[in-house]
Enzyme design. Structure first.
Site, PDB file in Angstrom:
ATOM      1  N   TYR A  76      36.842 -31.378  28.772  1.00 45.83           N
ATOM      2  CA  TYR A  76      35.467 -30.872  28.816  1.00 45.83           C
ATOM      3  C   TYR A  76      35.379 -29.507  28.131  1.00 45.83           C
ATOM      4  O   TYR A  76      34.424 -29.213  27.433  1.00 45.83           O
ATOM      5  CB  TYR A  76      34.975 -30.765  30.266  1.00 45.83           C
ATOM      6  CG  TYR A  76      33.501 -30.434  30.316  1.00 45.83           C
ATOM      7  CD1 TYR A  76      32.550 -31.446  30.231  1.00 45.83           C
ATOM      8  CD2 TYR A  76      33.057 -29.121  30.407  1.00 45.83           C
ATOM      9  CE1 TYR A  76      31.202 -31.158  30.234  1.00 45.83           C
ATOM     10  CE2 TYR A  76      31.710 -28.820  30.406  1.00 45.83           C
ATOM     11  CZ  TYR A  76      30.783 -29.844  30.324  1.00 45.83           C
ATOM     12  OH  TYR A  76      29.449 -29.551  30.318  1.00 45.83           O
ATOM     13  N   PHE A 128      12.628 -30.583   4.400  1.00 49.58           N
ATOM     14  CA  PHE A 128      13.263 -31.802   4.882  1.00 49.58           C
ATOM     15  C   PHE A 128      12.586 -32.151   6.206  1.00 49.58           C
ATOM     16  O   PHE A 128      12.195 -31.265   6.972  1.00 49.58           O
ATOM     17  CB  PHE A 128      14.788 -31.665   5.038  1.00 49.58           C
ATOM     18  CG  PHE A 128      15.382 -33.004   5.373  1.00 49.58           C
ATOM     19  CD1 PHE A 128      15.409 -34.015   4.419  1.00 49.58           C
ATOM     20  CD2 PHE A 128      15.819 -33.299   6.650  1.00 49.58           C
ATOM     21  CE1 PHE A 128      15.874 -35.282   4.738  1.00 49.58           C
ATOM     22  CE2 PHE A 128      16.297 -34.572   6.967  1.00 49.58           C
ATOM     23  CZ  PHE A 128      16.326 -35.562   6.014  1.00 49.58           C
ATOM     24  N   THR A 129      12.469 -33.443   6.460  1.00 50.33           N
ATOM     25  CA  THR A 129      11.642 -33.922   7.588  1.00 50.33           C
ATOM     26  C   THR A 129      12.003 -33.267   8.921  1.00 50.33           C
ATOM     27  O   THR A 129      11.158 -32.652   9.570  1.00 50.33           O
ATOM     28  CB  THR A 129      11.777 -35.446   7.703  1.00 50.33           C
ATOM     29  OG1 THR A 129      13.162 -35.768   7.795  1.00 50.33           O
ATOM     30  CG2 THR A 129      11.163 -36.152   6.499  1.00 50.33           C
ATOM     31  N   ASP A 219      21.196 -25.099   4.426  1.00 52.85           N
ATOM     32  CA  ASP A 219      21.402 -26.476   4.888  1.00 52.85           C
ATOM     33  C   ASP A 219      22.552 -27.032   4.056  1.00 52.85           C
ATOM     34  O   ASP A 219      22.378 -27.419   2.899  1.00 52.85           O
ATOM     35  CB  ASP A 219      20.129 -27.312   4.718  1.00 52.85           C
ATOM     36  CG  ASP A 219      20.319 -28.726   5.261  1.00 52.85           C
ATOM     37  OD1 ASP A 219      21.471 -29.186   5.330  1.00 52.85           O
ATOM     38  OD2 ASP A 219      19.310 -29.374   5.602  1.00 52.85           O
ATOM     39  N   ARG A 386      10.363 -42.477   0.676  1.00 52.23           N
ATOM     40  CA  ARG A 386      10.337 -41.016   0.697  1.00 52.23           C
ATOM     41  C   ARG A 386       9.084 -40.569  -0.040  1.00 52.23           C
ATOM     42  O   ARG A 386       9.126 -40.132  -1.175  1.00 52.23           O
ATOM     43  CB  ARG A 386      11.580 -40.420   0.020  1.00 52.23           C
ATOM     44  CG  ARG A 386      12.871 -40.645   0.765  1.00 52.23           C
ATOM     45  CD  ARG A 386      13.145 -39.715   1.927  1.00 52.23           C
ATOM     46  NE  ARG A 386      12.535 -40.046   3.167  1.00 52.23           N
ATOM     47  CZ  ARG A 386      12.891 -39.522   4.353  1.00 52.23           C
ATOM     48  NH1 ARG A 386      13.882 -38.657   4.427  1.00 52.23           N
ATOM     49  NH2 ARG A 386      12.256 -39.831   5.456  1.00 52.23           N
ATOM     50  N   PHE A 453       7.667 -41.973   9.897  1.00 56.30           N
ATOM     51  CA  PHE A 453       8.307 -42.960   9.015  1.00 56.30           C
ATOM     52  C   PHE A 453       9.369 -43.792   9.721  1.00 56.30           C
ATOM     53  O   PHE A 453       9.631 -44.923   9.341  1.00 56.30           O
ATOM     54  CB  PHE A 453       8.931 -42.235   7.801  1.00 56.30           C
ATOM     55  CG  PHE A 453       9.828 -41.113   8.218  1.00 56.30           C
ATOM     56  CD1 PHE A 453      11.160 -41.320   8.476  1.00 56.30           C
ATOM     57  CD2 PHE A 453       9.305 -39.826   8.407  1.00 56.30           C
ATOM     58  CE1 PHE A 453      11.970 -40.286   8.896  1.00 56.30           C
ATOM     59  CE2 PHE A 453      10.111 -38.789   8.827  1.00 56.30           C
ATOM     60  CZ  PHE A 453      11.447 -39.018   9.087  1.00 56.30           C
TER      61      PHE A 453
END
Ligand code: P61
Length: 462
Positions: A76, A128-129, A219, A386, A453
């Site tokens: 863990y 970006f979505t 990103d 897209r 989408f």
């Protein structure tokens, strides 16, 4: 040693295990796509022959990565694999602090909640979505500052991911640097067609942000693919390694969000990496609320091991050359058939220009959605819309956004399909191209509120 004159991009691996594909008949596909509401996201993968929906989590892992899975330390807290991943991120990307997350959007969520305040503005090189949605959910507004060429599918600019510095300067002047928590810079810009940003441009963005004390968050989902294009196209980088270029890119930014499901060649995983201690500490506090303990963040130990190994593989030149080479192979085949695609051919897929493909369809009849459905009907090849569906609605006006790019993405998973598969894909697209005048538009009959989408349903018009 000099490179031989005639040598193709052939895969730097051989195939050790295979997964059989199911072939379907046109009648079966007619039923399947109707039941899926003409949305390729709603097809069962069993009913798909060649799956080019995405390159996300669909890559084939190497034998090294599978061996690493057996070394999962499923503790863990304080898993050995976390420390291996942390060391890999420091070595390959150069960022100081790591927050593991279950995938890219987990990292976007933590970062957005930490840095964005109500009314803030986040400039970036195309939306970006998931990234934009998390910025909006945190009270921010995304502003596109990519160069105009990126919005034109026919413009062959070699670095369509570049930032238009005049646009960025304008946003800073308009809202003030204190309203800009960070500039969001994607490498291999997905929605533009997998288009790279140049290092020359990134250096200028850095200088401008330094002048105003603004952070840059990267990103990094497909940074190695971007680095390959820099090596190929940007003066001064031909003799640099992919690893050196990746480090230079990351060194110009203050942290990154990462979906490890792409470049890093794994089926699940992601992270946030940050240089600033205070931002890291705030995100590390949030990770335990939303993802899991700060030494696993939603990943199993074995997943973290596979990411650590995949990151190393992602910057190997032979790998990235073959990966981008295969995409180029498909793109050039389509060009030979006269099919309109986004140029230059991008890194992770070939993007069909649905407006040019189906000029008879108004954008409100979803040409890219209709084209993706038609391609599936023809051959069982699955692609992704897209365009206007993906762009969604403006949260302030509630109106549909009408992006200039209305595209169908043929996304190539890494190390999965062969050249013969690419031939079949190109033949099928050419078949649909030959019969393009018969393709009808769609109407949306079910629209979910967020990221519509993924789950929207459609019916043919008229
Ligand atoms: C894709 F239709 N990409 O391209 P997560 N940044 C970037 C991505 O490409 C990305 C994420 C962040 C996907 C999966 C996907 O609208 C869609 O690990 C440049 O997927 O959470 C993901 O990373 C998010 C497909 C995502 C979509 C959103 O296929």
């Amino acid at each position: 040693m000099t490179e031989p004159r005639r040598r193709s991009w052939a895969e730097p691996f051989k195939i050790k295990m295979v997964e059989p594909l199911k072939m379907t008949t046109r009648e079966e596909r007619e039923v399947a796509i109707r039941e899926a509401g003409y949305n390729t996201f709603l097809l069962r993968s069993e009913d798909v022959y060649i799956d080019l929906l995405t390159d996300s989590g669909t890559s084939a892992m190497s034998d090294r990565q599978w061996a690493g899975m057996m070394l999962g330390d499923e503790a863990y807290a304080g898993s050995r694999n976390f420390y291996h991943l942390e060391a890999a991120v420091r070595e390959i990307y150069g960022y100081k602090h790591l927050v593991p997350t279950h995938q890219g959007r987990g990292a976007e969520h933590l970062l957005s909640q930490t840095l964005i305040k109500q009314g803030d503005v986040i400039p970036g090189n195309m939306y970006f979505t998931t990234t934009r949605l998390h910025q909006e959910l945190a009270g921010g507004r995304f502003v596109d500052v990519i160069i105009d060429e990126a919005h034109d599918p026919t413009d062959a600019h070699p670095f369509k991911g570049d930032v238009d510095l005049a646009k960025l300067r304008q946003v800073i002047d308009d809202v003030g640097p204190e309203r800009i928590p960070y500039v969001c810079i994607a490498t291999a810009v997905n929605m533009a067609g997998g288009q790279p940003i140049s290092l020359a441009n990134l250096h200028k963005v850095r200088a401008l942000c330094n002048d105003h004390g603004i952070r840059i968050i990267h990103d990094a989902t497909r940074v190695a693919e971007n680095a390959y294009f820099i090596k190929e196209r940007e003066p001064g980088y031909a003799d640099k390694s992919i690893a050196e270029i990746v480090l230079e890119i990351c060194g110009l930014t203050d942290g990154c969000t990462m979906s490890a499901k792409k470049d890093a060649l794994v089926n699940i995983g992601g992270f946030l990496a940050l240089d600033e201690w205070e931002v890291f500490e705030a995100c590390r506090n949030l990770v335990v609320v939303y993802e899991g303990l700060h030494t696993y963040g939603g990943m199993a130990g074995r997943d973290m091991e596979a990411v650590a190994i995949g990151l190393q593989e992602s910057v190997q030149f032979d790998h990235i050359k073959a990966r981008v080479g295969q995409v180029k192979y498909l793109g050039e085949k389509l060009q030979d058939y006269g099919v309109p695609i986004v140029v230059p051919i991008g890194s992770h897929g070939v993007f069909l220009d649905a407006k040019a493909f189906l000029p008879q369809l108004d954008q409100d009849h979803y040409p890219a959605q209709a084209l993706a459905a038609e391609l599936y009907l023809d051959s069982g090849v699955r692609a992704m819309e897209r365009g206007v569906v993906s762009a969604g609605r403006d949260p302030e006006t509630g109106e549909n956004r009408h992006p200039s790019l209305e595209l169908v993405r043929l996304t190539v998973p890494r190390r999965v399909y062969t050249q013969a598969h690419m031939d079949v894909v190109a033949e099928s697209v050419a078949e649909v191209w030959d019969n393009r005048e018969e393709v009808r538009g769609l109407q949306m009959v079910y629209e979910p509120s967020d990221l519509r989408f993924f789950q929207a349903r459609f019916e043919p018009v008229g």
